[in-house]
Design a protein around this motif. Sequence first.
Motif, PDB file in Angstrom:
ATOM      1  N   LEU A 133       0.841  -1.206   0.000  1.00  0.00           N
ATOM      2  CA  LEU A 133       0.000   0.000   0.000  1.00  0.00           C
ATOM      3  C   LEU A 133       0.868   1.244   0.000  1.00  0.00           C
ATOM      4  N   GLY A 191       1.679  -1.909   4.333  1.00  0.00           N
ATOM      5  CA  GLY A 191       0.962  -3.148   4.011  1.00  0.00           C
ATOM      6  C   GLY A 191       1.458  -4.210   4.972  1.00  0.00           C
ATOM      7  N   ALA A 192       0.510  -4.925   5.588  1.00  0.00           N
ATOM      8  CA  ALA A 192       0.847  -5.819   6.702  1.00  0.00           C
ATOM      9  C   ALA A 192       1.998  -6.777   6.372  1.00  0.00           C
ATOM     10  N   ASN A 203       5.361  -5.097   5.899  1.00  0.00           N
ATOM     11  CA  ASN A 203       5.914  -4.669   7.193  1.00  0.00           C
ATOM     12  C   ASN A 203       6.672  -5.818   7.876  1.00  0.00           C
ATOM     13  N   ARG A 219      -9.938  -7.189   9.966  1.00  0.00           N
ATOM     14  CA  ARG A 219     -10.297  -5.844   9.507  1.00  0.00           C
ATOM     15  C   ARG A 219     -11.795  -5.818   9.209  1.00  0.00           C
ATOM     16  N   ASN A 235      -5.172 -10.659  11.831  1.00  0.00           N
ATOM     17  CA  ASN A 235      -5.245  -9.233  11.462  1.00  0.00           C
ATOM     18  C   ASN A 235      -6.658  -8.850  11.024  1.00  0.00           C
ATOM     19  N   ARG A 257      -8.112   0.789  -2.240  1.00  0.00           N
ATOM     20  CA  ARG A 257      -7.282  -0.357  -2.607  1.00  0.00           C
ATOM     21  C   ARG A 257      -7.961  -1.300  -3.589  1.00  0.00           C
ATOM     22  N   ASP A 314       4.550   2.884   8.630  1.00  0.00           N
ATOM     23  CA  ASP A 314       4.188   1.483   8.874  1.00  0.00           C
ATOM     24  C   ASP A 314       5.382   0.602   9.217  1.00  0.00           C
ATOM     25  N   ARG A 359       1.247   3.802  16.086  1.00  0.00           N
ATOM     26  CA  ARG A 359       1.104   2.389  16.452  1.00  0.00           C
ATOM     27  C   ARG A 359       0.879   1.497  15.236  1.00  0.00           C
ATOM     28  N   ILE A 360       0.568   2.100  14.084  1.00  0.00           N
ATOM     29  CA  ILE A 360       0.280   1.271  12.903  1.00  0.00           C
ATOM     30  C   ILE A 360       1.524   0.482  12.523  1.00  0.00           C
ATOM     31  N   GLY A 361       1.326  -0.814  12.346  1.00  0.00           N
ATOM     32  CA  GLY A 361       2.447  -1.667  11.964  1.00  0.00           C
ATOM     33  C   GLY A 361       3.168  -2.283  13.153  1.00  0.00           C
ATOM     34  N   SER A 362       2.740  -1.951  14.384  1.00  0.00           N
ATOM     35  CA  SER A 362       3.467  -2.529  15.519  1.00  0.00           C
ATOM     36  C   SER A 362       3.126  -4.013  15.689  1.00  0.00           C
ATOM     37  N   GLY A 363       1.905  -4.405  15.325  1.00  0.00           N
ATOM     38  CA  GLY A 363       1.542  -5.833  15.345  1.00  0.00           C
ATOM     39  C   GLY A 363       2.390  -6.595  14.327  1.00  0.00           C
ATOM     40  N   ASP A 364       2.581  -5.981  13.171  1.00  0.00           N
ATOM     41  CA  ASP A 364       3.409  -6.608  12.131  1.00  0.00           C
ATOM     42  C   ASP A 364       4.872  -6.655  12.588  1.00  0.00           C
ATOM     43  N   TYR A 401      -9.227   3.868   2.935  1.00  0.00           N
ATOM     44  CA  TYR A 401      -8.625   2.929   1.988  1.00  0.00           C
ATOM     45  C   TYR A 401      -9.090   3.203   0.575  1.00  0.00           C
ATOM     46  N   ILE A 444      -5.840 -10.129   6.062  1.00  0.00           N
ATOM     47  CA  ILE A 444      -6.128  -8.982   5.174  1.00  0.00           C
ATOM     48  C   ILE A 444      -6.113  -9.464   3.720  1.00  0.00           C
TER      49      ILE A 444
HETATM   50  O1  LIG Z   1      -4.976  -2.651   6.831  1.00  0.00           O
HETATM   51  C1  LIG Z   1      -4.139  -2.959   5.983  1.00  0.00           C
HETATM   52  O2  LIG Z   1      -4.413  -3.511   4.935  1.00  0.00           O
HETATM   53  C2  LIG Z   1      -2.730  -2.706   6.167  1.00  0.00           C
HETATM   54  O3  LIG Z   1      -1.929  -3.466   5.688  1.00  0.00           O
HETATM   55  C3  LIG Z   1      -2.386  -1.502   6.941  1.00  0.00           C
HETATM   56  C4  LIG Z   1      -1.339  -1.662   8.012  1.00  0.00           C
HETATM   57  O4  LIG Z   1      -0.074  -1.593   7.423  1.00  0.00           O
HETATM   58  C5  LIG Z   1      -1.359  -2.914   8.809  1.00  0.00           C
HETATM   59  O5  LIG Z   1      -2.626  -3.411   8.877  1.00  0.00           O
HETATM   60  C6  LIG Z   1      -0.816  -2.637  10.177  1.00  0.00           C
HETATM   61  O6  LIG Z   1      -1.255  -3.600  11.084  1.00  0.00           O
HETATM   62  P1  LIG Z   1      -0.829  -3.601  12.633  1.00  0.00           P
HETATM   63  O7  LIG Z   1       0.588  -4.034  12.670  1.00  0.00           O
HETATM   64  O8  LIG Z   1      -1.727  -4.610  13.259  1.00  0.00           O
HETATM   65  O9  LIG Z   1      -0.983  -2.202  13.128  1.00  0.00           O
END
Ligand SMILES: O=C(O)C(=O)C[C@H](O)[C@H](O)COP(=O)(O)O
Length: 344
Positions: A18, A41-42, A45, A178, A176, A116, A317, A275-280, A114, A145
Amino acid sequence: MGIKNSRDFDLLTLGQLLLRLSPPDNERLSRGDTFVKQVGGAELNVAVGAALLGLHTGVISKLPAHDIGSFMKGKIRSFGVSDDFFMYDQSSSARVGIYYYENGAYPRKPKVIYDRNNSSFFSLNIDEIPEEVYTASKCFHTTGITLALNEKIRETTIEMIKRFKAAGTLVSFDVNFRGNLWTGDEARECILRILPYVDIFFCSEDTARLTFLKTGTAKEMMKSFSQEFPISIVASTQRIVHSPKRHTFGSVIYDAARDEYYEEEPYRDIEVVDRIGSGDAYISGALYGLLSSGGDCSKAIAYGNATAAVKNTIPGDLPSSNLEEIETIIKAHNQTGPQSEMAR
Ligand SMILES: O=C(O)C(=O)C[C@H](O)[C@H](O)COP(=O)(O)O
Ligand SMILES: Nc1ncnc2c1ncn2[C@@H]1O[C@H](COP(=O)(O)OP(=O)(O)O)[C@@H](O)[C@H]1O
């Protein structure tokens, strides 16, 4: 560009890249005149985080053959992530997936929009993915996702998971969830189809309850996944939001072969910038810990928690920590006892 030898990669991930467009300096999406251009993008990341720690990683994806695709490819290469398994969309209508992100500042919440759908990744076809991919890596990772994007990508992804598994590759999967991509019922029905092929499963406590309708304690729910399916490792992150900019982050990992849970003191009082991407980032650290040690869950938890904690402090991210930084943070964390850390 030559495809690498058998199992030359430690980790390959599959997902949509993304373009993240955010107004600078806390400006609003509805008002500002300029955007900062970043890549996310998850699954990307995860590949970036693991590459920075020292694994040989790549992303399987599809991008437009035009200049915006080239911008994203260049960024990815700059982190040492391979584009050997990129497919290119040559059509005149080729598009990248975009997300617009407005940073919040209390009491204004962050915003994500989004754009996408029908981007080049949506035209990914299983027949265009080279057969060598299935034996190219020790581990394959994707997320809910990717499964949620549309019916065609879902079936392609499920088929790829089966082929990776049949070729002896470790399969890692993060739910993840959504809510803007699919419902809990759709997610459950689909993910239950792939769990027979998953070795390493990332699922938060909330998602276990809400999507998989599990009951009991967090640990009981984690163990139940490996009792129902041949999953070796179940990992669950835990975040406490004290205020928008102060979080605590930790996790639990269940090792089915040993019937053991791994935990450590969480990182308290994290100064959250993004915080976005911290799970990844957690997943990149956990996979680094597992893959570099032959499956040691104490390493997975140490590297996962530290990589996630640091990512919270960095805009964008993508993780940006090398092994030296993470190991220094792990050392300091282990030296700081729970009492003194809480008393800070
Ligand atoms: O929603 C999507 O399609 C994405 O890829 C956006 C984000 O980059 C990740 O979702 C981050 O995810 P967390 O690491 O859980 O914060
Ligand atoms: N079936 C569901 N319905 C509504 N919300 C859900 C459902 N499953 C999970 N969630 C919520 O979606 C959010 C993201 O879930 P999660 O899978 O933990 O992804 P992440 O790793 O991005 O936190 C969490 O806030 C979780 O509570």
